[in-house]
Design an enzyme around this catalytic site. Sequence first.
Site, PDB file in Angstrom:
ATOM      1  N   VAL A 112     -11.544   9.697  16.055  1.00 12.24           N
ATOM      2  CA  VAL A 112     -11.352   8.330  15.679  1.00 12.24           C
ATOM      3  C   VAL A 112     -10.822   7.640  16.901  1.00 12.24           C
ATOM      4  O   VAL A 112     -10.974   6.486  16.765  1.00 12.24           O
ATOM      5  CB  VAL A 112     -10.705   8.024  14.319  1.00 12.24           C
ATOM      6  CG1 VAL A 112     -11.441   8.831  13.098  1.00 12.24           C
ATOM      7  CG2 VAL A 112      -9.117   8.648  14.578  1.00 12.24           C
ATOM      8  N   ASN A 125      -9.045   7.899   6.674  1.00 13.52           N
ATOM      9  CA  ASN A 125      -7.649   8.800   6.219  1.00 13.52           C
ATOM     10  C   ASN A 125      -7.091   9.535   7.495  1.00 13.52           C
ATOM     11  O   ASN A 125      -6.134   9.994   7.628  1.00 13.52           O
ATOM     12  CB  ASN A 125      -8.152   9.847   5.281  1.00 13.52           C
ATOM     13  CG  ASN A 125      -7.571  11.160   5.165  1.00 13.52           C
ATOM     14  OD1 ASN A 125      -6.319  11.323   4.524  1.00 13.52           O
ATOM     15  ND2 ASN A 125      -7.797  12.302   5.701  1.00 13.52           N
ATOM     16  N   TYR A 137       5.293   7.325  13.379  1.00 11.09           N
ATOM     17  CA  TYR A 137       4.753   7.584  12.115  1.00 11.09           C
ATOM     18  C   TYR A 137       4.859   6.564  11.220  1.00 11.09           C
ATOM     19  O   TYR A 137       4.165   5.774  10.631  1.00 11.09           O
ATOM     20  CB  TYR A 137       5.043   8.862  11.826  1.00 11.09           C
ATOM     21  CG  TYR A 137       4.009   9.336  10.412  1.00 11.09           C
ATOM     22  CD1 TYR A 137       2.785   9.917  10.766  1.00 11.09           C
ATOM     23  CD2 TYR A 137       4.611   9.430   9.130  1.00 11.09           C
ATOM     24  CE1 TYR A 137       2.088  10.529   9.682  1.00 11.09           C
ATOM     25  CE2 TYR A 137       3.820   9.692   8.184  1.00 11.09           C
ATOM     26  CZ  TYR A 137       2.565  10.179   8.460  1.00 11.09           C
ATOM     27  OH  TYR A 137       1.831  10.881   7.395  1.00 11.09           O
ATOM     28  N   LYS A 185       2.406   3.559   9.797  1.00  8.29           N
ATOM     29  CA  LYS A 185       2.015   3.883   8.312  1.00  8.29           C
ATOM     30  C   LYS A 185       2.540   2.465   7.618  1.00  8.29           C
ATOM     31  O   LYS A 185       2.076   2.042   6.614  1.00  8.29           O
ATOM     32  CB  LYS A 185       2.678   4.919   7.684  1.00  8.29           C
ATOM     33  CG  LYS A 185       2.163   6.248   8.075  1.00  8.29           C
ATOM     34  CD  LYS A 185       0.579   6.359   7.975  1.00  8.29           C
ATOM     35  CE  LYS A 185       0.114   7.798   8.167  1.00  8.29           C
ATOM     36  NZ  LYS A 185      -1.372   7.832   8.021  1.00  8.29           N
ATOM     37  N   THR A 213      -0.001  20.471   3.608  1.00  5.11           N
ATOM     38  CA  THR A 213      -1.396  20.402   4.673  1.00  5.11           C
ATOM     39  C   THR A 213      -0.894  21.059   5.834  1.00  5.11           C
ATOM     40  O   THR A 213       0.363  21.163   6.216  1.00  5.11           O
ATOM     41  CB  THR A 213      -1.887  19.057   4.836  1.00  5.11           C
ATOM     42  OG1 THR A 213      -1.108  18.290   5.397  1.00  5.11           O
ATOM     43  CG2 THR A 213      -2.209  18.242   3.257  1.00  5.11           C
TER      44      THR A 213
HETATM   45  N1  LIG Z   1       0.448  15.794   4.245  1.00  8.38           N
HETATM   46  C1  LIG Z   1       1.413  14.872   4.031  1.00  8.38           C
HETATM   47  O1  LIG Z   1       2.612  15.303   3.746  1.00  8.38           O
HETATM   48  C2  LIG Z   1       1.084  13.386   4.091  1.00  8.38           C
HETATM   49  C3  LIG Z   1       1.946  12.557   3.674  1.00  8.38           C
HETATM   50  C4  LIG Z   1       1.858  11.130   3.960  1.00  8.38           C
HETATM   51  C5  LIG Z   1       0.599  10.751   4.373  1.00  8.38           C
HETATM   52  N2  LIG Z   1      -0.358  11.707   5.017  1.00  8.38           N
HETATM   53  C6  LIG Z   1      -1.499  11.335   5.910  1.00  8.38           C
HETATM   54  O2  LIG Z   1      -2.418  11.729   4.972  1.00  8.38           O
HETATM   55  C7  LIG Z   1      -3.591  11.870   6.330  1.00  8.38           C
HETATM   56  C8  LIG Z   1      -4.367  13.324   6.174  1.00  8.38           C
HETATM   57  O3  LIG Z   1      -3.380  14.223   6.875  1.00  8.38           O
HETATM   58  P1  LIG Z   1      -3.420  15.703   6.332  1.00  8.38           P
HETATM   59  O4  LIG Z   1      -1.844  15.898   5.669  1.00  8.38           O
HETATM   60  O5  LIG Z   1      -4.482  16.028   5.281  1.00  8.38           O
HETATM   61  O6  LIG Z   1      -3.286  16.392   7.589  1.00  8.38           O
HETATM   62  P2  LIG Z   1      -4.242  17.527   8.212  1.00  8.38           P
HETATM   63  O7  LIG Z   1      -3.646  17.829   9.651  1.00  8.38           O
HETATM   64  O8  LIG Z   1      -4.070  18.789   7.300  1.00  8.38           O
HETATM   65  O9  LIG Z   1      -5.642  17.090   8.069  1.00  8.38           O
HETATM   66  C9  LIG Z   1      -6.046  16.049   8.880  1.00  8.38           C
HETATM   67  C10 LIG Z   1      -7.411  16.036   9.396  1.00  8.38           C
HETATM   68  O10 LIG Z   1      -7.542  14.883  10.395  1.00  8.38           O
HETATM   69  C11 LIG Z   1      -8.191  15.400  11.583  1.00  8.38           C
HETATM   70  N3  LIG Z   1      -8.048  14.521  12.630  1.00  8.38           N
HETATM   71  C12 LIG Z   1      -6.775  14.575  13.309  1.00  8.38           C
HETATM   72  N4  LIG Z   1      -6.929  13.782  14.559  1.00  8.38           N
HETATM   73  C13 LIG Z   1      -8.184  13.247  14.486  1.00  8.38           C
HETATM   74  C14 LIG Z   1      -9.207  12.506  15.225  1.00  8.38           C
HETATM   75  N5  LIG Z   1      -8.538  11.803  16.416  1.00  8.38           N
HETATM   76  N6  LIG Z   1     -10.199  12.085  14.857  1.00  8.38           N
HETATM   77  C15 LIG Z   1     -10.753  12.619  13.620  1.00  8.38           C
HETATM   78  N7  LIG Z   1     -10.074  13.413  12.761  1.00  8.38           N
HETATM   79  C16 LIG Z   1      -9.030  13.746  13.269  1.00  8.38           C
HETATM   80  C17 LIG Z   1      -7.644  16.875  11.825  1.00  8.38           C
HETATM   81  O11 LIG Z   1      -8.637  17.487  12.439  1.00  8.38           O
HETATM   82  C18 LIG Z   1      -7.428  17.261  10.321  1.00  8.38           C
HETATM   83  O12 LIG Z   1      -8.976  17.915   9.675  1.00  8.38           O
HETATM   84  C19 LIG Z   1      -2.959  11.375   7.498  1.00  8.38           C
HETATM   85  O13 LIG Z   1      -3.532  10.108   7.588  1.00  8.38           O
HETATM   86  C20 LIG Z   1      -1.541  11.587   7.097  1.00  8.38           C
HETATM   87  O14 LIG Z   1      -0.570  10.789   7.931  1.00  8.38           O
HETATM   88  C21 LIG Z   1      -0.126  12.950   4.851  1.00  8.38           C
END
Ligand SMILES: NC(=O)c1ccc[n+]([C@@H]2O[C@H](COP(=O)([O-])OP(=O)(O)OC[C@H]3O[C@@H](n4cnc5c(N)ncnc54)[C@H](O)[C@@H]3O)[C@@H](O)[C@H]2O)c1
Length: 258
Positions: free
Chosen positions: A64, A90, A163, A167, A198
């Site tokens: 992205v 996402n 972060y 966000k 995750t």
């Molecule tokens: N897990 C949590 O506790 C949590 C809490 C709040 C928000 N989030 C948000 O949820 C979203 C997903 O995170 P997650 O927890 O599933 O993490 P994750 O690391 O398990 O999954 C994230 C995915 O995004 C992909 N990714 C990373 N950089 C990328 C890039 N430059 N281009 C395309 N794809 C890319 C990764 O390869 C991975 O498959 C994120 O925006 C994260 O900030 C997660």
Amino acid sequence: MFNLDGQVAFVTGAAKGLGLAMAEITAQSGAHVVMTDINSEALDVSVKRLRAQGLDVHGEVVDVADIELLARTIDDAAARFGRLDIVFANAGLSAGSGPLAENGGMAQVDLDRWNRLLQINLTSVFVTIRTAAAHMMKQRSGRLIVTASVAGVRGERMCGYAYAATKAAISNLVRQSSIELSPHNVTINAIAPGPFLTDIGQGRLHDANVAAGFIADVPMGRLGQPDEIKGLALLLASPASSYITGTVIPIDGGATAS
Ligand SMILES: NC(=O)c1ccc[n+]([C@@H]2O[C@H](COP(=O)([O-])OP(=O)(O)OC[C@H]3O[C@@H](n4cnc5c(N)ncnc54)[C@H](O)[C@@H]3O)[C@@H](O)[C@H]2O)c1
């Protein structure tokens, strides 16, 4: 109300974690899903797993941060399928430890890393929204869903500065965009997860001490599981949310209530 038959969806960061769960529930509800991710191996595994369930998905490797490729891939999906109904912006990166950790204070913030977070967590989300919205406004329907965080709703001692800042920025981007998109029958909302188990942040949530730090602020006393994002993701992607727009909805085991 929750049926997505005939719809076309696009998900960034769909190979793992929350994005994979979003792609899976959207496909299980009837949509064709374009799953995109930077990690081609993990994407391949996940696409194969969903196809083995009989789901209508395909994968495209997209970083992205490459905003031209990102926009082109969204445009191509809309052209190829003749429509674009649901987009999950996402993909996102963690900034590591929070302000009280040894390496998390403001003096330790590395500005190269800060700029990378701004690129992935903010600019690329804006480009995803803008590109998808152009198609949705033309077809006079669409659902945009952004993955924000409880760390963008209030201060979060377990999360890094960039972060929390990015966000919060995308949460208000959602509100701001809803003003322009609402007259075109396009909705945009943010999901604000609390801590989910995750691989985010090099898998730091799998470390029991880190997990305990997050859980201390969660009244339900546990991390969320990726499958638990599915209900809210489907609500915001489906006709059921026809009058919901410009909102940031926490899904956090009570964290923001306490
Ligand atoms: N897990 C949590 O506790 C949590 C809490 C709040 C928000 N989030 C948000 O949820 C979203 C997903 O995170 P997650 O927890 O599933 O993490 P994750 O690391 O398990 O999954 C994230 C995915 O995004 C992909 N990714 C990373 N950089 C990328 C890039 N430059 N281009 C395309 N794809 C890319 C990764 O390869 C991975 O498959 C994120 O925006 C994260 O900030 C997660």
